[in-house]
Design a protein around this motif. Structure first.
Motif, PDB file in Angstrom:
ATOM      1  N   THR A  51       0.817  -1.215   0.000  1.00 29.22           N
ATOM      2  CA  THR A  51       0.000   0.000   0.000  1.00 29.22           C
ATOM      3  C   THR A  51       0.846   1.258   0.000  1.00 29.22           C
ATOM      4  N   GLY A  52       2.187   1.096   0.031  1.00 27.94           N
ATOM      5  CA  GLY A  52       3.083   2.234  -0.012  1.00 27.94           C
ATOM      6  C   GLY A  52       3.524   2.747   1.344  1.00 27.94           C
ATOM      7  N   ARG A  53       3.174   2.053   2.430  1.00 27.28           N
ATOM      8  CA  ARG A  53       3.587   2.487   3.763  1.00 27.28           C
ATOM      9  C   ARG A  53       5.083   2.236   3.954  1.00 27.28           C
ATOM     10  N   VAL A  54       5.805   3.301   4.257  1.00 30.03           N
ATOM     11  CA  VAL A  54       7.242   3.199   4.480  1.00 30.03           C
ATOM     12  C   VAL A  54       7.480   2.618   5.868  1.00 30.03           C
ATOM     13  N   GLY A  55       8.376   1.633   5.951  1.00 29.57           N
ATOM     14  CA  GLY A  55       8.704   1.005   7.226  1.00 29.57           C
ATOM     15  C   GLY A  55       7.947  -0.274   7.478  1.00 29.57           C
ATOM     16  N   SER A  56       7.089  -0.675   6.563  1.00 32.97           N
ATOM     17  CA  SER A  56       6.326  -1.910   6.685  1.00 32.97           C
ATOM     18  C   SER A  56       6.697  -2.842   5.548  1.00 32.97           C
ATOM     19  N   LEU A  57       6.645  -4.139   5.827  1.00 31.66           N
ATOM     20  CA  LEU A  57       7.000  -5.112   4.801  1.00 31.66           C
ATOM     21  C   LEU A  57       6.215  -6.391   5.010  1.00 31.66           C
ATOM     22  N   GLN A  58       5.621  -6.913   3.966  1.00 32.50           N
ATOM     23  CA  GLN A  58       4.952  -8.209   3.991  1.00 32.50           C
ATOM     24  C   GLN A  58       5.977  -9.240   3.555  1.00 32.50           C
ATOM     25  N   ARG A  59       6.472 -10.019   4.502  1.00 29.89           N
ATOM     26  CA  ARG A  59       7.518 -11.000   4.208  1.00 29.89           C
ATOM     27  C   ARG A  59       6.899 -12.295   3.692  1.00 29.89           C
ATOM     28  N   ASP A  60       7.577 -12.939   2.764  1.00 23.12           N
ATOM     29  CA  ASP A  60       7.111 -14.214   2.239  1.00 23.12           C
ATOM     30  C   ASP A  60       6.919 -15.211   3.376  1.00 23.12           C
ATOM     31  N   GLY A  61       5.774 -15.875   3.384  1.00 21.68           N
ATOM     32  CA  GLY A  61       5.501 -16.911   4.375  1.00 21.68           C
ATOM     33  C   GLY A  61       4.997 -16.399   5.711  1.00 21.68           C
ATOM     34  N   GLN A  62       4.798 -15.085   5.861  1.00 23.24           N
ATOM     35  CA  GLN A  62       4.276 -14.525   7.105  1.00 23.24           C
ATOM     36  C   GLN A  62       2.940 -13.853   6.840  1.00 23.24           C
TER      37      GLN A  62
END
Length: 99
Positions: A51-62
């Motif tokens: 969504t473009g939020r800086v500081g957030s990351l959707q990691r593979d498998g989580q």
């Protein structure tokens, strides 16, 4: 990169910036061939989610998003405690990057 050029020399620190200073660059230069070149590559170490939020990351498998880089986000949160006015750059950044 080491597959292409054979040797790497890490100068990085928090944020992916080369924090080695004069001594670190001097040490790096000792690895460059006499007729060689110096290549310095750096990039920020921060996640940006879909969504473009800086500081957030959707990691593979989580299933949940997490912070990236946690140390940089921690430093940012400490800086937030010093907000002075509505035009403070931290407030502007926060408004543009809601959690």
């Amino acid at each position: 990169m080491t597959n292409r050029w054979g040797e790497g020399f890490t100068l990085g620190g928090l944020g992916g910036l080369p924090f080695a200073g004069k001594s670190g660059f001097g040490a790096y230069l000792h690895h460059v061939p006499d007729s060689g070149k110096l290549l310095v590559i750096f990039s920020p170490h921060v996640g940006i989610d879909e969504t473009g939020r800086v500081g957030s990351l959707q990691r593979d498998g989580q299933a949940k998003t997490s912070t990236a880089c946690g140390a940089a986000i921690g430093a940012y949160k400490e800086l937030q405690k010093t907000k002075k006015t509505a035009s403070d750059p931290l407030l502007v950044f926060e408004a543009d990057n809601p959690r």
